[in-house]
Design a protein around this motif. Structure first.
Motif, PDB file in Angstrom:
ATOM      1  N   LEU A 170       1.039  24.655  67.798  1.00 60.06           N
ATOM      2  CA  LEU A 170      -0.138  24.967  66.981  1.00 60.06           C
ATOM      3  C   LEU A 170      -1.416  25.034  67.811  1.00 60.06           C
ATOM      4  O   LEU A 170      -2.504  25.253  67.274  1.00 60.06           O
ATOM      5  N   GLY A 171      -1.281  24.832  69.129  1.00 62.18           N
ATOM      6  CA  GLY A 171      -2.442  24.863  70.002  1.00 62.18           C
ATOM      7  C   GLY A 171      -3.216  23.570  70.019  1.00 62.18           C
ATOM      8  O   GLY A 171      -4.395  23.544  70.416  1.00 62.18           O
ATOM      9  N   ARG A 172      -2.595  22.475  69.609  1.00 66.16           N
ATOM     10  CA  ARG A 172      -3.249  21.176  69.558  1.00 66.16           C
ATOM     11  C   ARG A 172      -2.733  20.269  70.661  1.00 66.16           C
ATOM     12  O   ARG A 172      -1.710  20.538  71.308  1.00 66.16           O
ATOM     13  N   GLU A 173      -3.437  19.147  70.850  1.00 64.32           N
ATOM     14  CA  GLU A 173      -3.025  18.166  71.853  1.00 64.32           C
ATOM     15  C   GLU A 173      -1.921  17.273  71.293  1.00 64.32           C
ATOM     16  O   GLU A 173      -1.871  16.989  70.086  1.00 64.32           O
ATOM     17  N   ARG A 174      -1.055  16.801  72.198  1.00 64.21           N
ATOM     18  CA  ARG A 174      -0.071  15.802  71.792  1.00 64.21           C
ATOM     19  C   ARG A 174      -0.802  14.554  71.291  1.00 64.21           C
ATOM     20  O   ARG A 174      -1.770  14.120  71.882  1.00 64.21           O
ATOM     21  N   GLY A 175      -0.307  14.023  70.185  1.00 65.36           N
ATOM     22  CA  GLY A 175      -0.928  12.839  69.607  1.00 65.36           C
ATOM     23  C   GLY A 175      -2.020  13.137  68.601  1.00 65.36           C
ATOM     24  O   GLY A 175      -2.579  12.211  68.002  1.00 65.36           O
ATOM     25  N   ASP A 176      -2.328  14.416  68.346  1.00 65.33           N
ATOM     26  CA  ASP A 176      -3.368  14.769  67.373  1.00 65.33           C
ATOM     27  C   ASP A 176      -2.742  14.780  65.971  1.00 65.33           C
ATOM     28  O   ASP A 176      -2.583  15.821  65.331  1.00 65.33           O
ATOM     29  N   TYR A 177      -2.404  13.584  65.505  1.00 60.39           N
ATOM     30  CA  TYR A 177      -1.614  13.463  64.292  1.00 60.39           C
ATOM     31  C   TYR A 177      -2.401  13.725  63.009  1.00 60.39           C
ATOM     32  O   TYR A 177      -1.829  13.735  61.912  1.00 60.39           O
ATOM     33  N   ARG A 178      -3.713  13.958  63.128  1.00 60.28           N
ATOM     34  CA  ARG A 178      -4.478  14.352  61.947  1.00 60.28           C
ATOM     35  C   ARG A 178      -4.032  15.724  61.450  1.00 60.28           C
ATOM     36  O   ARG A 178      -4.126  16.028  60.250  1.00 60.28           O
ATOM     37  N   VAL A 179      -3.523  16.523  62.359  1.00 58.62           N
ATOM     38  CA  VAL A 179      -3.102  17.886  62.020  1.00 58.62           C
ATOM     39  C   VAL A 179      -1.651  17.907  61.551  1.00 58.62           C
ATOM     40  O   VAL A 179      -1.302  18.570  60.560  1.00 58.62           O
ATOM     41  N   LEU A 180      -0.812  17.162  62.253  1.00 54.82           N
ATOM     42  CA  LEU A 180       0.617  17.123  61.921  1.00 54.82           C
ATOM     43  C   LEU A 180       1.147  15.762  62.370  1.00 54.82           C
ATOM     44  O   LEU A 180       1.094  15.438  63.551  1.00 54.82           O
ATOM     45  N   HIS A 181       1.636  14.972  61.427  1.00 57.17           N
ATOM     46  CA  HIS A 181       1.977  13.572  61.680  1.00 57.17           C
ATOM     47  C   HIS A 181       3.500  13.395  61.704  1.00 57.17           C
ATOM     48  O   HIS A 181       4.216  13.988  60.887  1.00 57.17           O
ATOM     49  N   PRO A 182       3.996  12.538  62.621  1.00 54.95           N
ATOM     50  CA  PRO A 182       5.451  12.315  62.691  1.00 54.95           C
ATOM     51  C   PRO A 182       6.054  11.809  61.389  1.00 54.95           C
ATOM     52  O   PRO A 182       7.173  12.207  61.018  1.00 54.95           O
TER      53      PRO A 182
END
Length: 483
Positions: free
Chosen positions: A128-140
């Motif tokens: 998605l073009g985001r940083e690893r760990g940016d869980y506000r966008v997509l959370h485990p």
């Protein structure tokens, strides 16, 4: 080989769980839950990534869940598409080195599920073009694990992985059976002594002996195929204990259908998900059939070692291919190392079957917490047996030769012919022939011609190979009533 310890220095990102903040290596696709699990479960040194079938099955479950969650409006289409893309990459063999949790772990497989959630989430974020760990966008947990629990994900993935592994083993068994059948055809006309309780019994052909091995293995391939029906029933959608809490009413049926499409397996949803979540009987059944296969393989290898024993002071009826020197002290010695290898695989399989049985029995109330050791045992069994069958076929059975002179001499000197002659000369006379042959060392045929009414011509007719190794109509007078 043990997975490398997470680096304590270098680039990192901060992640948070209920125990607090931790620095996670920046290059890692896994997160804080996986990091803690690597510290807690440092046991076998075998990471999840070393079990590719299980990793790929976990990705298939996550992919199916994402598709259904999007259809039900529980995650956005953009989130689902990224999750599906990440899972597709994992199923193609990528990112397995980020599945670092030890295969044996406490928590009923929770750490395995967490590891999968985090790897999928972080790879999806990258897509998605985001940083690893940016869980506000997509959370485990909020998105990748939506509508799921370890308690329905883990056993479902295990069953999918097992189905694929069983297919691999069945293919290897059938190939080995075909190789034995080829040797049986090659040895079809070679007579030998058949034995019971390690004593001379009756004549047979070497081809019959090897055809038996082929049939035994073919039967086990069939039985293994039947076990796939048992593991086609899954509990996906049951979540924690089978009640389906936190799921949409349509989720279980839709997720199973999606998983069928992804895997190509005939999966069905269990009728009672509470029962299916706690019952591991299917794994016990599969384990038992794997043990049966191992026991029969080991018996065959025992026979190969015995038949090839010698070469001069044993039976020496067949020769196994020489694949390496057999001794550091005895020049010229060659050992049956390939059958010995398969024997040892069988021993370990039997031990793993005991492990599965104990783990299944130890389940309590609504969950069996010991599925990780069940999973590792079953995957070890299938992988070892598959490799053992392939090795036995390529490195041993394909090169077996018959020592025809030894076989002929043994048959001529043995008492095995006496049974074939008994209907013609009577049990008492046959017993007398057997005793004399044994005490004098003379061939049975010489004593029969000397001490019975049979001529050499008639004896030769009786001892035709086809009459010795199969039922035949006997041209004998019918005995009258006793006087």
């Amino acid at each position: 080989m043990r997975p490398a310890d997470p680096p304590r220095s270098g680039p990192s990102r901060v992640e948070h769980d209920l125990l607090g903040d931790r620095d996670v290596p920046a290059p890692a696709l896994y997160g804080v839950h996986t990091l803690r699990a690597t510290e807690n479960f440092d046991v076998t040194g075998i990471p999840l990534g070393a079990r590719p079938r299980l990793v790929e099955a976990l990705a298939a479950v996550k992919q199916a869940a994402a598709v259904v969650n999007a259809d039900l409006g529980l995650v956005t289409r953009e989130q689902a598409d990224a999750i599906v893309a990440a899972c597709t990459e994992i199923r193609s063999g990528r990112w397995h080195d980020h599945f670092v949790v030890d295969v044996i772990q406490g928590g009923a497989g929770t750490s395995t599920n967490m590891n999968a959630n985090e790897v999928v989430a972080n790879r999806a974020l990258e897509l998605l073009g985001r940083e690893r760990g940016d869980y506000r966008v997509l959370h485990p947990l909020e998105h990748v694990n939506r509508s799921q629990s370890t308690n329905d994900v883990y056993p479902t993935a295990l069953k999918i992985a097992l189905a694929v592994s069983i297919d691999d083993l069945v293919t290897a068994l059938r190939a080995l059976a075909a190789e034995f059948a080829a040797r049986a055809a090659e040895f079809a006309d070679i007579l030998k002594v058949g034995r019971t309780q390690l004593q001379d019994a009756v004549p047979m052909t070497l081809g019959q002996e090897f055809a038996t091995f082929a049939v035994m293995l073919g039967e086990d391939a069939d039985r293994l195929g039947e076990t796939k029906a048992l593991i086609a029933e899954i509990n996906l959608g049951g979540t924690a204990i089978g009640t389906g809490i936190t799921t949409h009413p349509e989720y279980a049926a839709r997720a199973c259908a999606a998983l069928r499409e992804i895997t190509g397996l005939p999966l069905t949803t269990a009728v009672n998900l509470v029962e299916a979540t706690q019952d591991v009987g299917a794994f016990v059944q599969v384990s038992g059939v794997l043990k049966r296969t191992a026991v029969k393989l080991s018996k065959i290898c025992n026979d190969l070692r015995l038949l090839s024993s010698g070469p001069r002071a044993g039976l020496g009826e067949i020769s196994l291919p020489a694949v390496q020197a057999g001794s550091s002290i005895m020049p010229g010695k060659v050992n049956p190392v390939i059958p010995e290898l398969v024997n040892q695989i069988a021993f370990r399989v039997v031990g793993n079957d005991v492990t599965v049985s104990m783990a299944a029995e130890a389940g309590q109330l609504q969950l069996n917490a010991f599925e990780p050791v069940i999973a590792e045992s079953l995957h070890g069994m299938t992988a070892d047996l598959t490799a053992g069958c392939d090795t036995l076929r390529r490195r041993c059975v394909s090169g077996i030769t018959a020592n025809t002179d030894v076989l002929a001499e043994s048959l001529d000197r043995s008492l095995a012919l006496v049974t074939a002659l008994s209907p013609h000369i009577g049990y008492e006379a046959a017993t007398d022939v057997a005793h004399r042959a044994l005490s004098t060392g003379r061939p049975v045929t010489e004593i029969v011609v000397e001490r019975t009414h049979l001529t050499r011509e008639r004896l030769a007719d009786i001892l035709v190979p086809a009459r010795l190794v199969a039922p035949v109509l006997l041209d004998l007078p019918v005995p009258g009533p006793a006087r």
